[in-house]
Write an enzyme that holds these catalytic residues in place. Structure first.
Site, PDB file in Angstrom:
ATOM      1  N   GLY A   1       4.867 -61.477 -20.871  1.00 19.32           N
ATOM      2  CA  GLY A   1       5.384 -60.962 -22.377  1.00 19.32           C
ATOM      3  C   GLY A   1       6.887 -60.666 -22.323  1.00 19.32           C
ATOM      4  O   GLY A   1       7.655 -60.997 -23.116  1.00 19.32           O
ATOM      5  N   ALA A   2       7.362 -60.007 -21.320  1.00 21.62           N
ATOM      6  CA  ALA A   2       8.737 -59.499 -21.209  1.00 21.62           C
ATOM      7  C   ALA A   2       8.924 -58.886 -19.906  1.00 21.62           C
ATOM      8  O   ALA A   2       8.027 -58.750 -18.896  1.00 21.62           O
ATOM      9  CB  ALA A   2       8.888 -58.374 -22.337  1.00 21.62           C
TER      10      ALA A   2
ATOM     11  N   GLU B   1       8.219 -51.965 -22.224  1.00 20.98           N
ATOM     12  CA  GLU B   1       9.293 -52.196 -21.462  1.00 20.98           C
ATOM     13  C   GLU B   1      10.494 -50.983 -21.389  1.00 20.98           C
ATOM     14  O   GLU B   1      11.024 -50.773 -20.458  1.00 20.98           O
ATOM     15  CB  GLU B   1      10.070 -53.604 -21.847  1.00 20.98           C
ATOM     16  CG  GLU B   1       9.273 -54.853 -21.741  1.00 20.98           C
ATOM     17  CD  GLU B   1       8.466 -55.014 -20.557  1.00 20.98           C
ATOM     18  OE1 GLU B   1       8.916 -54.661 -19.594  1.00 20.98           O
ATOM     19  OE2 GLU B   1       7.492 -55.426 -20.885  1.00 20.98           O
TER      20      GLU B   1
ATOM     21  N   GLU C   1       2.864 -49.981 -13.362  1.00 21.52           N
ATOM     22  CA  GLU C   1       2.322 -50.723 -14.476  1.00 21.52           C
ATOM     23  C   GLU C   1       1.142 -49.752 -14.950  1.00 21.52           C
ATOM     24  O   GLU C   1       1.116 -49.758 -16.174  1.00 21.52           O
ATOM     25  CB  GLU C   1       1.872 -51.920 -14.169  1.00 21.52           C
ATOM     26  CG  GLU C   1       2.919 -53.096 -13.650  1.00 21.52           C
ATOM     27  CD  GLU C   1       4.161 -53.284 -14.712  1.00 21.52           C
ATOM     28  OE1 GLU C   1       3.792 -52.928 -15.812  1.00 21.52           O
ATOM     29  OE2 GLU C   1       5.099 -53.638 -14.169  1.00 21.52           O
TER      30      GLU C   1
HETATM   31  N1  B3K Z   1       7.136 -56.067 -15.093  1.00 18.12           N
HETATM   32  C1  B3K Z   1       6.957 -57.206 -15.767  1.00 18.12           C
HETATM   33  C2  B3K Z   1       6.053 -58.114 -15.185  1.00 18.12           C
HETATM   34  C3  B3K Z   1       6.726 -59.089 -14.267  1.00 18.12           C
HETATM   35  C4  B3K Z   1       5.615 -60.181 -13.643  1.00 18.12           C
HETATM   36  C5  B3K Z   1       6.257 -61.026 -12.797  1.00 18.12           C
HETATM   37  N2  B3K Z   1       5.485 -61.996 -12.300  1.00 18.12           N
HETATM   38  C6  B3K Z   1       6.567 -56.770 -17.158  1.00 18.12           C
HETATM   39  C7  B3K Z   1       5.962 -55.802 -17.536  1.00 18.12           C
HETATM   40  O1  B3K Z   1       4.838 -55.133 -17.022  1.00 18.12           O
HETATM   41  O2  B3K Z   1       6.640 -54.738 -18.158  1.00 18.12           O
HETATM   42 ZN    ZN Z   2       5.016 -53.456 -17.188  1.00 15.58          ZN
END
Ligand code: B3K
Ligand code: ZN
Length: 890
Positions: free
Chosen positions: A266-267, A303, A325
């Site tokens: 997604g981002a 984000e 996360e």
């Molecule tokens: N931190 C990123 C995800 C990265 C995935 C890498 N394979 C997006 C998020 O969770 O905000």
């Molecule tokens: Zn994240």
């Protein structure tokens, strides 16, 4: 990875600090047409806690062109280079190391490291993509001060962006120009970002709580500039919310978002320069559904919130992924609840957990929220890390209450600002502010699997006592065979005939957390018993209000009790869940009855209850819509031990048909009422309007199932007149998914028209693909294959892959067609994608990994595909890990 090489498993228990720190990282990136040259200057300092004088830098797909240590060029006898590392030995305490590499963004289809999305150069470094840009200590506990100089062709790349603040820019020879960016905040390499290309800008400003002025920029392709307002508005609301709710202020003078078409997820929360999939930024009513508007808001917030939960305080190693996360998903869920309807958001989250995260927990990829081993970290960006991780934080919030939780998060952010830390550090902060011992609670992080909570009850009329008996168990998973009991907060109330009953526990609980008619009890043992006194009538227990714990609840409700909860409970989640359970029961009954009777009757009590729901003006239309929605096949298939593909599909379809027929009149009235209300005001995405459209379109869906002339006319009219994508897509889906021959010509016509109208809008064309790929038509696989040759399809674009291949593989009857052709189709795609984009290949593989849940014949066919993939030469680590785990003996 070659077939005969054993891929290395990495274990949490093996964590060691790095031998060197990288104090400063200076990058000089020269972008040319066809290749890019990167010169990295690293200021190294030996880690005093580590005796080793060896430095082993990570690298992947790099062409090393020069190495200079403290001003001296090194020849290839002075270092060791293999496919994954560049190693230097016998180093001193401090060095300046200059590394020159050449990379090829134009042919980088993995979408990791530096790559080109259409005409835009961009990066994706989390988790281990930076090593595709230069040799580096590519691990989150190595935090460095970055300065980045980008040089590129002025015409092709007028915009040059990186993290932090722009400190210099200028012209160079040969029509080239440069920009230098400096990020004052130390960060791990996974938060590095670079963008170069032709981009257009929407700009705004935000004044922080301490009065600082922040420049906000959203960069997109020019054609999309009219679709950025919602993301900008979401960003400003997120910034204000994080100040109010968590006391977190933004810390740079500029915050940028860039949208690109080719993106694996997604981002990405890169410091000060978030890079987004266009699907999570662009929104305008004509092209974007309400659900997508909400997703944009949620992802922008997510984000942005990472700036504190993830960036300022980051992860020590990737086993701590859920630290950032899980916490950030919890925060974005709180934000979305505050912006819209809290109950609807909760129900949506529970739907995802139950239909997909529980399935992950029950499958071969099951892992704890804090995993203890992995082969490829990209495979661990899972529903367990994100959604279950958020549920675990939510339970902490429930156990501590808002005030203490906030104190705990303040302590966590203040104590660990600028550090790379662990999940234990987070829980410790919560322990310290609350004085609670959370060691048992931490089992939620360590033990995989979904706990099953069996509840039984007994009413002793003579003594007016009501006993609730709880038994928890959790099935074994690979990493843990014998599970210890979890701490399970159960939010509950007891419903009498006329409403809630007062709650008095025999052994008093903390009175602060229980009001008179509602309390949260905390289970800690495998079996526990609670006795309520002064209970004057046999109650219906409303258990797990708000879905207070991510468990599978089993209580033998009578239909009467469920109907009572549906009518009297004030917790929206419980009311909705009661309706779901009534429907599930009905589907079970139908499935059994179908053996003898092709058209079994449905229970009048259910029809009456739903009629009442439809007539209840006091209910939020969004809740009415959710209560009228028959549980998905995906969720129904999670409930039994073995998936019964056809039987469940038919029973579910029959229930929908019978409900549509029985409720036809009130549904039509409701549909017209919602349409009329919408017609009377301009389109907006405020929760109340989204709710009305949701109900309107749920009604339309059910009415379309009637399949008569009238319903066809209704659907066609909405399709033709819709001025927004929510309504247009709902009508389009109703036409395309209809199984009635009466709809056939309208369907063909709609497919044609929809494409012609929207061919210039990539994101809308994705809907066009996925609606067709999720059709119940028996020849859906043929249609999907044909669509793969359509000019709008692109095997290199993850959104397109998800829209067509992903949607088909989640189409239960299509993918699981007993002929096995769906499985072979996916096998072919995985083998293809293993080469071009391993991350996406591993992800699309998920439906095949669940093979053990199907009947023998399907099992054989699914397994055969997994074995075929496994025998491929040059399997990526990503695909190898998923396939081998799926085939491991359980
Ligand atoms: N931190 C990123 C995800 C990265 C995935 C890498 N394979 C997006 C998020 O969770 O905000
Ligand atoms: Zn994240």
């Amino acid at each position: 990875m070659k077939n005969n090489e054993a891929p290395k498993k990495i274990y949490l228990k093996d964590y060691r600090e790095p031998s060197y720190w990288i104090k400063k990282t200076t990058l000089d990136v020269q972008i040319y047409d066809g290749h890019t040259d990167v010169t990295a200057t690293l200021l190294l300092e030996r880690n005093a806690n580590d005796e080793s004088r060896k430095l082993s830098l990570d690298g992947d797909s790099l062409e090393l062109r020069g190495l200079t240590l403290d001003g001296k060029k090194l020849d290839d006898t002075q270092y060791v280079l293999d496919a994954e590392h560049l190693t230097l030995e016998n180093l001193s305490d401090q060095h300046e190391l200059i590394i020159e590499t050449r990379i090829y963004p134009e042919t980088n289809t993995s979408l990791e490291g530096l790559y080109k999305s259409r005409l835009i150069y961009c990066t994706q470094c989390e988790a281990e993509g930076f090593r595709k840009i230069t040799y580096y200590l590519d691990r989150p506990d190595v935090m460095s001060e970055f300065t980045t100089r980008i040089t590129a062709d002025k015409t092709r790349c007028p915009i040059l962006l990186s993290n932090g603040n722009k400190i210099d820019e200028g012209e160079c020879a040969n029509d080239r120009h440069f920009a230098v960016w400096h990020d004052p905040h130390l960060k791990p390499a996974y938060l590095f970002a670079l963008v170069a290309g032709e981009l257009s800008l929407l700009e705004d400003r935000f004044t922080t709580c301490s009065g600082r002025d922040v420049l906000l920029q959203i960069w997109v392709e020019e054609k999309d500039l009219d679709k950025c307002a919602h993301a900008m508005d979401s960003l400003k609301r997120s910034m204000a919310w994080d100040e109010q709710r968590y006391g977190r202020e933004y810390d740079l003078d500029i915050f940028m978002i860039v949208a690109v078409d080719d993106f694996n997820m997604g981002a990405m929360e890169n410091k000060g320069l978030n890079i987004f999939n266009t699907s999570c930024v662009l929104a305008k009513k004509e092209t974007t559904t309400d659900a997508e508007f909400q997703r944009v808001e949620g992802v922008v917030a997510h984000e942005y919130f990472h700036n504190w939960s993830g960036n300022r305080v980051t992860c020590r190693d990737w086993f701590q992924l859920s630290l950032k996360e899980g916490f950030t998903v919890f925060r974005d869920a709180q934000f979305s609840s505050d912006m819209g309807s809290a109950t609807v958001k909760r129900v949506e989250d529970v739907l995802l957990l139950r239909a997909a995260q529980f399935a992950e927990d029950a499958g071969p990829m099951a892992h704890p929220v804090q995993p203890d081993a992995f082969i490829e970290i990209s495979n661990f960006y899972t529903l367990t890390i994100y959604e279950k991780g958020a549920e675990v934080v939510r339970m902490l919030h429930t156990l501590l209450g808002e005030t203490l939780f906030r104190k705990g998060s303040d302590l966590y952010f203040e104590r660990h600002d600028g550090q790379a830390v662990t999940i234990d550090d987070f829980v410790r902060a919560m322990e310290e502010v609350s004085g609670r011992d959370l060691s048992q609670f931490k089992r939620w992080y360590k033990q995989a699997g979904t706990p099953e909570l069996e509840v039984s009850s007994e009413y002793i009329e003579a003594s007016e006592e009501y006993v609730l008996q709880f038994k928890q168990r959790c099935r074994p998973t690979v990493e843990c065979k014998e599970k210890q009991p979890f701490v399970i907060p159960v939010d509950l109330s007891l419903l009498g005939d006329a409403g809630k009953l007062p709650l008095n526990l025999k052994d008093q609980l903390d009175p602060e957390r229980s009001d008179n008619t509602r309390m949260v009890i905390e289970l800690t043992e495998a079996e526990e018993r609670f006795v309520f006194t002064g209970v004057k009538e046999l109650p219906a227990p409303a258990l797990l209000r708000g879905f207070s714990a991510p468990v599978k609840l089993r209580y033998r409700y009578t239909d009467e009790q469920l109907l009572r909860i549906l009518k009297l409970e004030d917790d929206g989640f419980c009311r909705w869940d009661a309706a779901q359970q009534l429907m599930i029961r009905e589907i079970d009954r139908i499935r059994e009855a179908l053996v003898a009777d092709p058209s079994p009757a449905i229970s009048p009590a259910l029809v009456d209850a739903l009629t009442a729901v439809l007539a209840d003006d006091s209910l939020d239309p969004a809740m009415v819509s959710l209560m009228l929605t028959v549980p998905s096949e995906k969720y129904l298939n999670e409930l039994g031990e073995q998936v019964e593909v056809e039987a469940t599909h038919h029973a579910r379809q029959l229930l929908e048909r019978k409900l549509a027929k029985a409720l036809a009149e009130p549904l039509l009235q409701c549909y017209e009422l919602m349409r009329a209300r919408q017609a009377a005001k301009p389109y907006s995405v405020v929760a109340a309007d989204v709710a009305e459209r949701a109900l309107q379109n749920t009604a339309l869906h059910l009415l379309s199932i009637l399949g008569d002339e009238k319903s066809l006319a209704l659907v066609q009219q909405q399709f033709a007149e819709a001025d927004n994508m929510t309504d247009e897509l709902a009508a389009f889906k109703a036409l395309v998914h209809s199984t009635r021959s009466r709809f056939d010509s309208a369907k063909t016509d709609a497919i044609q028209r929809f494409y012609t109208k929207w061919q210039a809008e990539a994101l809308v064309v994705n809907h066009w693909f996925s609606v067709q790929a999720s059709s119940p038509a028996p020849d859906v696989l043929e249609q999907v294959k044909a669509l793969m040759t359509h000019p709008a399809f692109d095997m290199k674009n993850p959104n397109k892959l998800r829209a067509l291949i992903g949607a088909f593989c989640n189409n239960v009857t299509g993918f699981h067609n007993a002929n096995g052709l769906g499985y072979a189709f996916l096998g072919d795609r995985i083998i293809e994608l293993n080469r071009s984009n391993p991350q996406i290949a591993a992800r699309l593989l998920t439906p095949l990994t669940k093979w053990r849940r199907y009947d023998e014949k399907r099992q054989e066919k699914m397994k055969a595909q997994l074995e075929r993939i496994q025998s491929e030469p040059n399997l990526s680590k990503d695909v190898f890990e998923v396939v081998s785990k799926s085939l491991e003996l359980s």
